[in-house]
Structure formats: C-alpha cells, structure tokens
Motif scaffolding. Sequence first.
Motif, mmCIF file in Angstrom:
data_model
loop_
_atom_site.group_PDB
_atom_site.id
_atom_site.type_symbol
_atom_site.label_atom_id
_atom_site.label_comp_id
_atom_site.label_asym_id
_atom_site.label_seq_id
_atom_site.Cartn_x
_atom_site.Cartn_y
_atom_site.Cartn_z
ATOM 1 N N VAL A 41 -19.389 -28.580 0.426
ATOM 2 C CA VAL A 41 -20.203 -27.386 0.162
ATOM 3 C C VAL A 41 -20.451 -26.621 1.454
ATOM 4 O O VAL A 41 -20.501 -25.386 1.460
ATOM 5 C CB VAL A 41 -21.536 -27.773 -0.516
ATOM 6 N N ALA A 42 -20.591 -27.336 2.574
ATOM 7 C CA ALA A 42 -20.825 -26.680 3.860
ATOM 8 C C ALA A 42 -19.545 -26.173 4.502
ATOM 9 O O ALA A 42 -19.600 -25.392 5.457
ATOM 10 C CB ALA A 42 -21.525 -27.650 4.813
ATOM 11 N N GLU A 43 -18.404 -26.593 3.978
ATOM 12 C CA GLU A 43 -17.138 -26.304 4.641
ATOM 13 C C GLU A 43 -16.337 -25.182 3.995
ATOM 14 O O GLU A 43 -15.554 -24.506 4.666
ATOM 15 C CB GLU A 43 -16.288 -27.585 4.664
ATOM 16 N N THR A 44 -16.516 -24.995 2.688
ATOM 17 C CA THR A 44 -15.716 -24.003 1.988
ATOM 18 C C THR A 44 -16.463 -23.520 0.750
ATOM 19 O O THR A 44 -17.355 -24.201 0.253
ATOM 20 C CB THR A 44 -14.345 -24.600 1.587
ATOM 21 N N GLY A 45 -16.097 -22.339 0.258
ATOM 22 C CA GLY A 45 -16.712 -21.835 -0.964
ATOM 23 C C GLY A 45 -18.044 -21.161 -0.722
ATOM 24 O O GLY A 45 -18.346 -20.691 0.379
ATOM 25 N N TRP A 46 -18.853 -21.098 -1.784
ATOM 26 C CA TRP A 46 -20.112 -20.352 -1.754
ATOM 27 C C TRP A 46 -21.045 -20.828 -0.650
ATOM 28 O O TRP A 46 -21.664 -20.023 0.055
ATOM 29 C CB TRP A 46 -20.817 -20.469 -3.101
ATOM 30 N N GLY A 47 -21.195 -22.144 -0.508
ATOM 31 C CA GLY A 47 -22.105 -22.671 0.500
ATOM 32 C C GLY A 47 -21.699 -22.265 1.901
ATOM 33 O O GLY A 47 -22.535 -21.825 2.706
ATOM 34 N N ALA A 48 -20.413 -22.403 2.218
ATOM 35 C CA ALA A 48 -19.917 -22.031 3.541
ATOM 36 C C ALA A 48 -20.083 -20.538 3.784
ATOM 37 O O ALA A 48 -20.417 -20.109 4.906
ATOM 38 C CB ALA A 48 -18.456 -22.446 3.681
ATOM 39 N N GLN A 49 -19.869 -19.736 2.755
ATOM 40 C CA GLN A 49 -20.041 -18.288 2.894
ATOM 41 C C GLN A 49 -21.489 -17.941 3.243
ATOM 42 O O GLN A 49 -21.747 -17.088 4.097
ATOM 43 C CB GLN A 49 -19.640 -17.575 1.604
ATOM 44 N N LEU A 50 -22.434 -18.589 2.575
ATOM 45 C CA LEU A 50 -23.845 -18.321 2.859
ATOM 46 C C LEU A 50 -24.230 -18.801 4.257
ATOM 47 O O LEU A 50 -24.951 -18.114 4.989
ATOM 48 C CB LEU A 50 -24.732 -18.978 1.807
ATOM 49 N N LEU A 51 -23.749 -19.956 4.656
ATOM 50 C CA LEU A 51 -24.072 -20.468 5.985
ATOM 51 C C LEU A 51 -23.533 -19.544 7.069
ATOM 52 O O LEU A 51 -24.171 -19.351 8.112
ATOM 53 C CB LEU A 51 -23.499 -21.877 6.156
ATOM 54 N N ALA A 52 -22.366 -18.955 6.832
ATOM 55 C CA ALA A 52 -21.760 -18.066 7.827
ATOM 56 C C ALA A 52 -22.566 -16.791 8.029
ATOM 57 O O ALA A 52 -22.404 -16.107 9.047
ATOM 58 C CB ALA A 52 -20.328 -17.722 7.399
ATOM 59 N N LEU A 53 -23.443 -16.478 7.088
ATOM 60 C CA LEU A 53 -24.240 -15.257 7.163
ATOM 61 C C LEU A 53 -25.595 -15.469 7.838
ATOM 62 O O LEU A 53 -26.375 -14.532 7.974
ATOM 63 C CB LEU A 53 -24.452 -14.698 5.749
ATOM 64 N N GLN A 54 -25.877 -16.686 8.280
ATOM 65 C CA GLN A 54 -27.143 -16.929 8.977
ATOM 66 C C GLN A 54 -27.155 -16.206 10.314
ATOM 67 O O GLN A 54 -26.157 -16.192 11.043
ATOM 68 C CB GLN A 54 -27.365 -18.423 9.197
ATOM 69 N N GLU A 55 -28.282 -15.608 10.639
ATOM 70 C CA GLU A 55 -28.417 -14.855 11.883
ATOM 71 C C GLU A 55 -28.774 -15.789 13.037
ATOM 72 O O GLU A 55 -29.229 -16.915 12.813
ATOM 73 C CB GLU A 55 -29.487 -13.774 11.684
ATOM 74 N N PRO A 56 -28.571 -15.354 14.277
ATOM 75 C CA PRO A 56 -28.828 -16.227 15.432
ATOM 76 C C PRO A 56 -30.239 -16.796 15.488
ATOM 77 O O PRO A 56 -30.447 -17.898 16.013
ATOM 78 C CB PRO A 56 -28.553 -15.307 16.634
#
Length: 322
Positions: A41-56
């Motif tokens: 979930v953290a590596e690919t798909g919806w979860g990874a997409q959301l994690l990539a959008l976290q701000e600094p």
Amino acid sequence: MHIDNEILTWLLDGDPSIRWQVQRDLLDEPPQVYGAERERVAETGWGAQLLALQEPDGRWGGGLYSPKWISTTYTMLALRMLGLPADNPQARAGCKLLLERGLFPDGGINYSSHAKHSETCITGMVLSILTHFRYPDPRVNDLVEHLLRQQMVDGGWNCRSYRGDTHSSFHTTLSVLEGLFVYQQTSHQDAAAVREAQSRGREFLLRHKLYRSHRSGEVVSPAMTRFPFPPRWQYDVLRALDYFQSVNAPRDERLEDSIALLLGKRKADGRWQAYRGPSGRVFFEMEKAGKPGRGNTLRALRVLRWWQGKNQTLKVSGTLRV
C-alpha cells in the motif's frame, strides 16, 4: 451466498489496498500472506500516490482539516481506510501534527482558531487515525476520556451537544464508534468502559434501523443510502454495516432493513457501484462514480459474509463460496 470467481479475480486485480483486504476478509489467508500485500500500500497504487503528495512540513493540502478533501485529516483518514501499515514514518509525522495542533484543554480535538470547544466528530476521526498508526503519546488516552464523557443519554454522540442538542447525530456517532473500536484494538486502558460505550452507541443506531427516524420510520436522508468511497465524515448505511461487521456485533433483526437495502444495490453482475462523494477537492479519483466499485463490492461482500455467518471457504478454483 457465493462469490463468483470472476468477481474475486476482478477484486484481486485492483489496488493493493483492496487485494490485502480480500485476502484477509474473503479468502481467510494467513497474516503472512495478506501482510506482505498490505506492505505494498505504501509502495504502489492509491496509498503511494497519497504519500507522495505530503508536503515537507508533514501536512497534506496545505491544512490540517481544510480544504476538504485534501487536508491532512482527510488524507490520513483515507490512508487508514486503505490499511497503510501502522509503522509508516510519513503517517507518524502527520499524527504528530494532528495531535499537537488540535488538542483542546477539554481533551478533544478542534482545528478552528475561533472555537471554544473541541469538535466531537473530528475527535473521533483523529482518534481512529492516531490509534491505527499506533502513535505513542499518552494524550491519545485523553481523547478517549473526553469522548466517553461526551456520550449522550440516548447512547450516541453529537458535535452540537454543547449548543443544547439532545438527540445524537448519526454522523458523529459513527465517527466516534470507529475511533473507539480502533483504540480498543490497540489499548487495554478503560477497556470495559470503551466496550460499554460502543454497545450503547450501536444500540442508538439499531433503534433507528441504521437510517430511519425512530418516530416516523422515514428515511432520515437519501444520502445515507448512497455509498461514496472512500467515506469521509458523512454517514451512510454501508459504512455503518461495515463497522458492525468489523466488531463482529450480534446479528440483530433490526439490521434486516439495512441488509435488504444493501442487497438491493447489488447489480446484475454481482457488483456494487461507486457513488459520487460530497463536493470538494480531491487529489485524484479512486473509483469512478456510476461504475462498478471494488471498494464498495469488497465492503458489501464482507458485510454479507458476517451477516450470513462465516462458513468454511472453498478452493478458489471455480466458484468461491463463503
């Protein structure tokens, strides 16, 4: 009840967040199997997409509670529902912000700088996030104590009770119930009180057959009969039924109306469709409204499996029977 192999294959072809829950809830796979899929979930798909959008700074969407639905609270609520593993460091950073910047002197959570009271619905949602991600802070227990004090005479909760409301809210009650249940799974503190509070909260919903007025029997709101995925703060029947199955609640006859509603939403191909969620910004659309939805189909099938009783699962070849 049976699940056609075609539907099972279709579910397993979906996002990792769908696959690992299918493995756990419909296939009875052992933890080492669905756990490995859950890590993805953290590596690919919806979860990874959301994690990539976290701000600094650890936030999402530039805010803690707004804008809806891209803020930190609602992004992390989605990550919880997708089953992002508890030890994810990005989620832990978000947890720190949600607690540090939202905790009120009364023990609850609110992100409004003008508020004089904490907000019960938000407190329930944040509790579910903090406890899902095992955030190690004793002040999490303060949220629970606050929610236990806020429970109303009729058994539910209402974020407007401090304004004089005496009837509980479906929306607030379910958010609190979900938060208390996740807490119950991770902590033994106040265990008896937390179980009793949930029992009283479920009874409030049962008296309303999950979505009807206890006085007239009329549907409280048509929105309750539509099932957006992912659900947010708004109440709906499928989300409520999924809570009941998650706690393995007794199969009360007052749920029959809601089960019939759920079955009536099933399409001829055995799937459930996705529904449009409430208006607001989203980072991306997980499932298209009006089309078959894996999130809703998964949740509906595990609810029906609980309702009809969990029997021995047959081999996946041919037809999967549950």
